[in-house]
Design a protein around this motif. Sequence first.
Motif, short mmCIF file in Angstrom:
data_model
loop_
_atom_site.label_atom_id
_atom_site.label_comp_id
_atom_site.label_asym_id
_atom_site.label_seq_id
_atom_site.Cartn_x
_atom_site.Cartn_y
_atom_site.Cartn_z
N THR A 169 7.13 -49.04 -9.50
CA THR A 169 8.37 -48.37 -9.08
C THR A 169 9.05 -49.21 -8.02
OG1 THR A 169 7.35 -46.22 -9.50
CG2 THR A 169 9.37 -46.25 -8.19
N PRO A 170 10.09 -49.96 -8.40
CA PRO A 170 10.85 -50.68 -7.37
C PRO A 170 11.69 -49.70 -6.56
CG PRO A 170 11.83 -51.03 -9.53
CD PRO A 170 10.60 -50.20 -9.75
N THR A 171 11.75 -49.89 -5.25
CA THR A 171 12.45 -48.92 -4.40
C THR A 171 12.95 -49.61 -3.15
OG1 THR A 171 12.19 -46.86 -3.14
CG2 THR A 171 10.24 -48.24 -3.34
N THR A 172 14.08 -49.07 -2.65
CA THR A 172 14.59 -49.54 -1.36
C THR A 172 15.34 -48.39 -0.70
OG1 THR A 172 15.96 -51.18 -0.22
CG2 THR A 172 16.73 -50.47 -2.37
N GLY A 173 15.10 -48.20 0.62
CA GLY A 173 15.82 -47.19 1.38
C GLY A 173 15.43 -45.77 1.08
N ARG A 174 14.31 -45.56 0.38
CA ARG A 174 13.93 -44.20 0.00
C ARG A 174 12.48 -43.89 0.36
NH1 ARG A 174 17.00 -43.66 -5.91
NH2 ARG A 174 19.09 -43.37 -5.04
N HIS A 175 12.06 -44.34 1.53
CA HIS A 175 10.67 -44.11 1.94
C HIS A 175 10.37 -42.62 2.06
CE1 HIS A 175 13.36 -45.20 5.26
NE2 HIS A 175 12.88 -44.12 5.84
N GLU A 176 11.38 -41.81 2.43
CA GLU A 176 11.16 -40.37 2.52
C GLU A 176 11.48 -39.66 1.21
OE1 GLU A 176 12.16 -38.28 6.42
OE2 GLU A 176 13.51 -40.01 6.46
N HIS A 177 12.53 -40.10 0.54
CA HIS A 177 13.07 -39.32 -0.57
C HIS A 177 12.67 -39.82 -1.94
CE1 HIS A 177 15.59 -37.05 2.20
NE2 HIS A 177 15.83 -38.18 2.82
N GLY A 178 12.05 -40.99 -2.01
CA GLY A 178 11.61 -41.47 -3.31
C GLY A 178 10.50 -40.60 -3.88
N LEU A 179 10.51 -40.42 -5.20
CA LEU A 179 9.55 -39.51 -5.85
C LEU A 179 8.31 -40.31 -6.27
CD1 LEU A 179 12.16 -37.53 -7.97
CD2 LEU A 179 11.27 -36.99 -5.70
N PHE A 180 7.47 -40.60 -5.30
CA PHE A 180 6.31 -41.46 -5.55
C PHE A 180 5.01 -40.67 -5.70
CE2 PHE A 180 9.03 -43.96 -2.45
CZ PHE A 180 9.77 -44.56 -3.46
N ASN A 181 5.07 -39.37 -5.44
CA ASN A 181 3.88 -38.55 -5.58
C ASN A 181 3.79 -38.10 -7.04
OD1 ASN A 181 1.93 -36.58 -5.63
ND2 ASN A 181 2.58 -35.57 -3.75
N LEU A 182 2.99 -38.83 -7.81
CA LEU A 182 2.89 -38.54 -9.25
C LEU A 182 1.64 -37.73 -9.58
CD1 LEU A 182 3.91 -42.02 -10.75
CD2 LEU A 182 5.35 -40.04 -10.23
N TYR A 183 1.00 -37.16 -8.57
CA TYR A 183 -0.26 -36.46 -8.82
C TYR A 183 -0.05 -35.32 -9.82
CZ TYR A 183 -4.45 -33.68 -8.06
OH TYR A 183 -5.60 -32.97 -8.24
N HIS A 184 0.95 -34.48 -9.57
CA HIS A 184 1.19 -33.34 -10.46
C HIS A 184 1.81 -33.81 -11.78
CE1 HIS A 184 0.26 -30.53 -7.24
NE2 HIS A 184 0.98 -31.27 -6.44
N ALA A 185 2.66 -34.83 -11.72
CA ALA A 185 3.27 -35.33 -12.96
C ALA A 185 2.21 -35.87 -13.90
CB ALA A 185 4.29 -36.41 -12.61
N MET A 186 1.20 -36.51 -13.32
CA MET A 186 0.12 -37.06 -14.15
C MET A 186 -0.96 -36.02 -14.43
SD MET A 186 0.76 -40.19 -14.95
CE MET A 186 1.60 -41.70 -14.44
N ASP A 187 -0.73 -34.79 -13.97
CA ASP A 187 -1.67 -33.70 -14.20
C ASP A 187 -3.07 -34.06 -13.71
OD1 ASP A 187 -2.36 -31.17 -14.92
OD2 ASP A 187 -2.54 -31.58 -17.06
N GLY A 188 -3.09 -34.79 -12.59
CA GLY A 188 -4.37 -35.15 -11.98
C GLY A 188 -5.08 -36.31 -12.64
N ALA A 189 -4.50 -36.90 -13.70
CA ALA A 189 -5.18 -37.99 -14.40
C ALA A 189 -5.20 -39.25 -13.53
CB ALA A 189 -4.46 -38.29 -15.72
N SER A 190 -6.23 -40.05 -13.74
CA SER A 190 -6.33 -41.32 -13.01
C SER A 190 -5.26 -42.27 -13.51
CB SER A 190 -7.73 -41.91 -13.23
OG SER A 190 -7.81 -43.19 -12.65
N HIS A 191 -4.57 -42.91 -12.59
CA HIS A 191 -3.52 -43.85 -12.97
C HIS A 191 -3.35 -44.87 -11.86
CE1 HIS A 191 -1.45 -40.92 -10.45
NE2 HIS A 191 -0.55 -41.86 -10.20
N LEU A 192 -2.72 -45.97 -12.22
CA LEU A 192 -2.46 -47.03 -11.25
C LEU A 192 -0.95 -47.04 -10.98
CD1 LEU A 192 -3.23 -49.51 -9.59
CD2 LEU A 192 -3.09 -50.87 -11.66
#
Length: 1944
Positions: free
Chosen positions: A1545-1568
């Motif tokens: 995920t390339p990102t700039t200026g969104r350290h607070e607002h970027g959607l980087f928490n994929l835990y629920h999106a991945m339904d808890g699956a292991s991912h990199l």
Amino acid sequence: MGNSYAGQLKTTRFEEVLHNSIEASLRSNNLVPRPIFSQLYLEAEQQLSSLEAGSRGDNEEEEEEEEEGLESSSPLNPYQMHPPPEGCCTTDGFCQAGKDLRLVSISNEPIEVPSGFLLVGAKSPNLPDHLLVCAVDKRFLPDDNGHNALLGFSGNCVGCGKKGFCYFTEFSNHINLKLTTQPKKQKHLKYYLVRNAHGTLMKGPLICWRGSELRSRQTSSSTCSSSLFQAPESSVPPAAFTSEQVLVANPNVLMGNQLTGTTSDYPLQMSAMSPAVFNGKDSPKHQQLVKNNLSVPTRPSVLGTLTNSGPPKKRHKGWSPESPSALDPCYTQTSAHRMKTDSAGVSCLPQAGLVGPATISSPVVAAGEPVSVPDNLLKICKAKPVIFKGHGNFPYLCGNLSDVIVSSLLYTCYQNSQSISRAYEQYGASTIQPISEEMQLLLTVYYLVQLASDQVPLIEDLEQILMRSWRESHLTEIRQYQQAAPQPFPQVPSHIAPVTSAQLPWLAGLAASSCNDSVHIIECSYSLAEGLSEMFKLLIEGKLVKTNYVVIICACRNTPIDSCIAVTGKYQARILSESLLSPAEYQKEVNYELMTGKVESLGAFFSTLCPEGDIDILLDKFYQENQNHISSSLNTSVNKPAALDASGTPLCTSYGLERHQIRPLQLAVAQKLLSHVCSIADSSTQNLDLGSFEKVDFLICVPPSEVTYQQTLFHLWHSGVLLELGLEKEHVTKQRVEQYVVKLDAEAQTKFKVFLQNSLQNPHTLFVLIHDHAHWDLVSAVHNLYPQTEPAVGLVDRLLNCREVKEAPNIVTLHVTSFPYALQTQHTLISPYNEIHWPASYSNGMDLYQENKKYFGLSEFIESTLSGHSLPLLRYDSSFEAMVMALGKRFPRLHSAVIRTFVLVQHYSAAMMAVSGLSQMKNYTSVETLEITQNLINSSKQCACGHGLMVVLRIPCIPLAAVAYERLYHVRERLALEDHFEIILGNPNSTITIGKHFVEQLKVWQKIEDAEWRPQTYLELEGLPCILIFSGMDPHGESLPRSLRYCDLRLINSSCLMRTTLEQELGLAAYFVSSEVPMEKVTVGEVESDPEKLSSTDNEDEEIVTEGSVSEKRSPVKRERSCSHDSASSSLSSKTSSLAFCNESSPPLVSLGERARSPHPPLNSVMEEGAASCEKQRQRVSEGTQTTISRHCPGPGEQDMCLNPKPNLRSVQVSVTSSSSPYSSSSSSSAPTSNAFILQSSQCPMTKGLKQPPVVFLPKLVYDMVTSTDSSGLPKASSLLPYHSVMWASSFRPLLSKMMTCTEQSLYYRQWTVPKPSHMDYNNRNEGRMDNFHPRRLLLSGPPQIGKTGAYLQFLSILSRMLIRLTEVDVYDEEEININLREESGGRYPQHNDVWPDLEIFKKMPFDYIIHDPKYDDASMICSRNQKIKSDDKPAIRKHEDLYVRRQTTRMRLSKYAAYNTYHHCEQCHQYLGFNPRYQLYESTLHAFAFSYSMLGEEIQLHFIIPKSKEHHFVFSQPGGQLESMRLPLVTDKNQEFIKSPTFTPTTGRHEHGLFNLYHAMDGASHLHVLVVKEYEMAIYKKYWPNHIMLVLPSIFNSAGVGAAHFLIKELSYHNLELERNRQEELGIKPQDIWPFIVISDDSCVMWNMVDIDSGGESDYTWSERNVSLKHILQHIEAAPNVTHYALIGMRKWSSKTRSGEVQEPFSRCHIHDFIILNVDLTQNVQYNQNRFTCDDVDFNLRVHSAGLLLCRFNRFSVMKKQIAVGGHRSFHIKSKVSDNLVSIAPSQYICAPDSKHTFLAAPAQLLLEKFLQYHSHRFFPLSLKNYGHPVLSVDCYLNLGPQVAVCYVSSRPHSLNISCSDLLFSGLLLYLCDSFVVASFLKKFHFLKGATLCVICQDRNSLRQTVVRLELEDEWQFRLRDEFQTANAKEDRPLFFLTGRHI
């Protein structure tokens, strides 16, 4: 005279000076003459050295005292304590052997005490709340008289048993006193310790070191206060308590100035008129006064301006008592010196001492025989003298002790002023000496001399005098340590010859000589006992009748002075003695007088006043004679014809109860509250996780007032909040509403327990606990002194501060109050950052909130008293006050509250009788009361419907209120007025009771049909003519209706005022008026006491002050005359008053005597005269001849007119039409006005009620307090102690400033007030830190009745909406563009039921070149051979600033599979976010990773930040730990709990607002998951996402766009694929089996959806869309057959407007955006353009397709993109490189001619190029504009040329797929950074229109020329020199160069 010292008096001048002083005193009109001693100091030429020598010579007495073991007044010597031995204990409270010495710890332990030794308590400065137990040889302790203590010391340690300490210094080191001054036993051995009946060791009496109480100039401030009382733990029976303990039982002390220590709770009474320290002139005059006061400017006066600023003596009546203080503001900025308050915890024991006989004794041992208080003292003197201890020993009193009161307040004040210099000694100013005792006493005498006869001394004023005198004396030293504004005083030497004890009596007598015996000095030669005896003798003999204060001085040369001051003035003594009663004792005293029949004598006296006999007899006679006549006349008046509506009901347009509506200010406050709650949640403390709450619940706590309770229910019911919060369904019943409001009484705990249980059971509900009227009960639960009598006391602490509330993570506590001061102490639980103050609605005259109503609160009421206002809203009643004062002298044993109540009830009774026809009774009431009654009775006749006005009669004492109710009810009944107005007894504990007739009236007015309805709030009494007797010690937040016209506060308890007490009483009258009509132009409908009020103006611009110049505004005397706040000030006509005063001489009545005795003019002539004079003034105004009206004193006729109303006189109306008049109204050309006592017959009182606030009547004492100002310009009342349960931290504090904001006031109280032990916050300091704030506690403060309830209910509403909003996001919802241009022939995937694409079918599908993503709505269209484009197919171009504003979004509820930003914290995420117990937070390592890339011509150095918890995803070398590669799975892996593709995920200026928490999106699956960040943002991203892997781009890419990130992601991934293939090949795995895909995702992808097709046939099918996890989608795509044959895989962008046809076809071969799955193996030779900022995905899609690779879009999957307003491509701002000016620069300025002087821009060249072409490409390609059939040929790249230019993309690579261009004529050619694949022969295949244009873009001018030559462009294209351009970059920023040409 003590002339033996160098600073001697100039005796040769003495006679002359004395003569001049006496003469000046006799001539003085307005100033007290200079004190004689201030003229007798040495001349200025005297050298400082001789002064020092003189002061040394003068210190002989002190040196002698020091030899005797006493402390000297010489400056402190700095003391260096010896370091303790190594290894010993140094803990405070323990000896060096480590044994506990604290009394609380060893009080029950057996202690061995050797013979001849005593146990004593030592005070440690570090442990102010503890005593240390010591054993001391009693020979070294003093006897009972403070004498005979041996010098030296002998003591033992009771802890370790060590004996034989011979030096107190050694002993103090052993017990760890840790002193900073020389150890002295007198200073630190404070109490004898004794054992009680249970054998417990406890604090006993004080050790009476001789003079220690008054000589302790160097003692710590803690000892000053602790030496006064026994500790609260004391088991001494109450009978043994001295007068100090009696005083302690009075927390609500008059005027509330709080001193240090326990006695400080009870200050001297503030004078009725004393506004400030010296009752002096305003501070701007101060400097001149000082100069005038010095014979030579450099010769200092110790008193400064004391002598100059006071009033004249009694004979001078012109002095202005409210004139502003002379205290200069420079002197208020004192250092923060906090006094310790050791004995502040003395229990408030109920004492009958001031009800019955009191046992008065003294803790200080007397010298000599006890003094006998004579019998009948009270009977003879008519008042109990109040004796204030001063310096030295106070004798015992015996005999008739119930007739005298003794107080230590003055003693404490002196002690505090002695310790003032401590504040400066911390800076090292050790030479500053405290003020001497002689000077203290002399200043006190001068203060008393200045007080007028109706003023009462205030300890606060004296404190300021002492402090100011001391500061003036030491100004030079102080200036060195205190940075302040320049002081208006000359430089003075720091050593001034002091006043000696020998001079003191003479100087004091001289000062008192000119005050006409107001102050009497008694000099004693032996002890105070003889002086007291002398005073009692003079009192009995009647020789002190004119004396208000007796100062007794015992001054001998060889001993310290003894002094005391007795207050003998009847008025002063009564007020001071009553001020010492607590509210409980006050009520007890009143009850006692009512129950024992003491008041009967008062009633008997009243009955003798009426010449016709007893009033009751007169009433009965009137009732019998006039019953029939009155009933008939009433019927005609009540049932008069009126305008009727259709139903026959009388019409009145003014009436209407205000229902719940939110005003703009309330909404603003609600939003401020919400903002504060969000800031708590946003803080790093994680005290509130708003993201975890789904709904809001609440509980409102209100005081135990039934009316307030019902009022809150009413507001809540009508607000709709319960429905909005989803707590209740439709048709909410009142019983349901009651669940959300709790009345804090004995039954509150049940509701509160339910609330706590709900909060525990519903962790996902946010509970808001609202504490309304939060200042009401602040008593600590452990300190409830009256648990039996008042079970509700301390309930707030027990409930709201319980552990469950404090610790519950889902409870937010909101305190709401108008008077927050008691919640703003040093120990408060509320952070200053969590305070919300009500904003001002006006700023610099601008209405900030467009309110349609203007609030009238305390400041507006005070402002109305200033001259120039037409409506004086605050008034006092001097005739009432005069009668009360006279009766107080006649009945000295009755409490003044009883007298005041009986007088006022008598006045109301007489006024009712006068209005009813008994005209002779008007002489037995006051003007004000007659005005109120007249308007009350006649008001209902003014309105067709009978609407009337409300009068609030405030009687705090409930028994007195009941008496008043019964009496007024009886009088009303006898006068047959029961149908005219109601009398309501408002008791906080009961409901409202009114007569049936009035209930029916209210039901008609309010259109209520419920037969059982009764009014339950005062608001529902709207329009009811009534007297509301408002009882209860404190108002509890009850709101009053708009029909309130008079607020009669004449009976409030004016003897015990705090700031909160006073402001909440005045808050009853707070009011909203309609802001459409300015206050000054409002018709004065009510009776005005003075017609002059109608003719004054508020127009300051036009005002010409005709009588007093500027000073009139400042002079309260003139103010009174002009505004007549006291209507009867110049005429007192009542026989009652003259009878009451027949045997008394009272100074306040001297000026009224002649008027009181004068006969009244005939009523009619007076009325006509008054009306005529008023008429003349009106005419002058209306003619416009005089715009400014003279404020002259009313003549006798005008005043008497007010006294003698004629009820049935017709009203006089005068039209004001002149535009120049201050009264001309913009809305109407005529403004009707009415004269005094004349009501307009046609106007409803409700109409007037909307336009003007009520009139408030105050006691004179309170009126002066409120209207006078201190030196800062604030009302004097503001500087009072804020609340009875707090005290000042130090007397050495600045004054509040008028310029302070609410926040600054809060910080002031937080610094300068501390809670008493009874306060619920008292123990907060014991929980660790002093700033121990509760994180989820807020405070909302705002003026009374301004709408705080509506604001917090609105807050609940928007908080609920925000929580719902937190679970929702705005996602882009836009329809795909260019649908009608989609490829038709063979473009569809035929098999609609396939879940995966068939490779062979898919290969045959054509590629759709058209861009359909709506975010490219303004991008150039890409041509393909089959499209037919019309010019109107394209939308109009949008402005680039509107591009993101206008994009359509819709709000979507977050599903359980959403991606989140940093604000989301749920329990499941903790480990994912890095809260793993196995790893420390933020533990990660930095790894370098390098690979070479030929296109960049250098090695690329990247850095990985890898958290410990993610290291298993990587391979490290062994040993060394170098990063080798990132692990990749196999194509054949089938693990269902694992995602194979790494996500970047390339990102700039969104350290607070970027959607980087994929835990629920991945339904808890292991991912990199790897975040790709720029180097300069690495730290901030690491802070917010400590458990995420970061890929840090090289620094050269800091200013690059998203193309660079995509480029590096792809190249790194391919390089890693090669490394993994090599590594796993060694393990036997084939290279083609390594998983080649990566995911490149935008940082705004929030949710993913899937379409379910229910196919019933080819044409008949239905579909639905549901939210699924990203894990489901990725695993589905990764499982596709032949998946490795696809180069790019993606999905649709979600839209609610998606058509059936788009999802019917499961797969498309087209452009892919936002979320792509990239095969890095197949695309090895296709690169992203690392220079690109925009459209790089379109460019890459075209390159991939032209390379013959497959792009597949899964149409039945879609991604939702959240609208994020920050960061991303918006983080690039194009600005000038020369200036930092943020002026936006037009895109046309982005390019310029080479070598020109164009302003260079600070932006990457590539960005300037792309933006210029997007908006101004028509400059280069004019033929292409809207010419879609002839596109621009773009070779090897796609650049956005704007929506009105079409492009055709071709690739120059061999074997690439391009569209057939043989039949196309191009309108332009774009060559962008073309490489070696572009050759001349390639370009010659294409055909161009004549006049087509060419644009060649290169890195520099040299390569530009080379390209032109290499491609042989000059053969077909014509170039001109002026057609060369460059981007507007400086040379060092490497601009891009363009060359344009025309086709030949």
